[in-house]
Write an enzyme that holds these catalytic residues in place. Structure first.
Site, PDB file in Angstrom:
ATOM      1  N   ILE A 215       6.293  58.434 145.897  1.00 28.33           N
ATOM      2  CA  ILE A 215       5.435  58.938 146.968  1.00 28.33           C
ATOM      3  C   ILE A 215       4.184  58.058 147.049  1.00 28.33           C
ATOM      4  CG2 ILE A 215       4.313  60.968 147.974  1.00 28.33           C
ATOM      5  CD1 ILE A 215       6.067  62.712 146.141  1.00 28.33           C
ATOM      6  N   PRO A 216       4.352  56.814 147.518  1.00 23.63           N
ATOM      7  CA  PRO A 216       3.170  55.961 147.678  1.00 23.63           C
ATOM      8  C   PRO A 216       2.261  56.539 148.763  1.00 23.63           C
ATOM      9  CG  PRO A 216       5.134  54.883 148.560  1.00 23.63           C
ATOM     10  CD  PRO A 216       5.581  56.155 147.932  1.00 23.63           C
ATOM     11  N   HIS A 217       0.960  56.385 148.568  1.00 24.30           N
ATOM     12  CA  HIS A 217       0.030  56.973 149.522  1.00 24.30           C
ATOM     13  C   HIS A 217      -1.307  56.249 149.498  1.00 24.30           C
ATOM     14  CE1 HIS A 217      -0.373  59.036 145.656  1.00 24.30           C
ATOM     15  NE2 HIS A 217      -1.658  59.130 145.939  1.00 24.30           N
ATOM     16  N   GLY A 218      -2.049  56.453 150.561  1.00 22.23           N
ATOM     17  CA  GLY A 218      -3.375  55.867 150.631  1.00 22.23           C
ATOM     18  C   GLY A 218      -4.113  56.321 151.867  1.00 22.23           C
TER      19      GLY A 218
END
Length: 155
Positions: free
Chosen positions: A64-67
């Site tokens: 769950i990559p996020h930014g």
């Protein structure tokens, strides 16, 4: 916030053919640029910067990559089912075959965390993960992710 608020049919990649974490993040950033109108490089750099803080490979084949990014007015999600599992430095050392990227406005605050929690809860549902892994059509994946039962699991 429901998953249908984060995703559109254009946000779903049904068979992402990549061989590395970096390549996966580049392709997710490319799709993110298409759906948000933001610069692909800015999205990639934001996702990569977050990965440097610690892996977003949460285990069981899920990442769950996020930014947070300037220029977004609302959160966006990008779902990718990989053609083949890849090493993502996951916490359980297992390869990843499902990615759900979350892009949020810089001022999202609690909304960003709520969206992350909702996505995380959804992917703890093994039955849902099996259904997602068993489908190879973008429209079917989008339907699974946005159907009311998916949302109730994530509530």
């Amino acid at each position: 916030m429901e998953l249908c608020d984060l995703l559109t049919s254009d946000s779903v990649i049904e068979k992402l053919a990549v061989t590395s974490k970096k390549q996966a993040l580049q392709e997710v950033a490319r799709r993110g640029a298409l759906i948000t109108g933001l610069d692909e490089r800015a999205i990639f750099d934001t996702l990569l910067e977050r990965e440097r803080l610690g892996t977003t490979g949460v285990g069981n084949g899920i990442a769950i990559p996020h930014g947070k990014l300037l220029g977004l007015e609302r959160p966006y999600g990008i779902f990718a089912r990989l053609a083949r599992p890849i090493d993502f430095d996951a916490i359980d050392d297992q390869p990843v075959d499902i990615i759900f990227a979350l892009l949020a406005p810089t001022d999202a605050g609690a909304d960003h965390l709520k969206a992350l929690a909702r996505v995380s809860r959804l992917f703890r549902d093994r039955e849902m993960c099996e259904k997602l892994r068993g489908s190879d059509r973008a429209d079917a994946l989008y339907g699974l992710l946005t159907e009311p039962t998916a949302t109730s699991h994530a509530a």
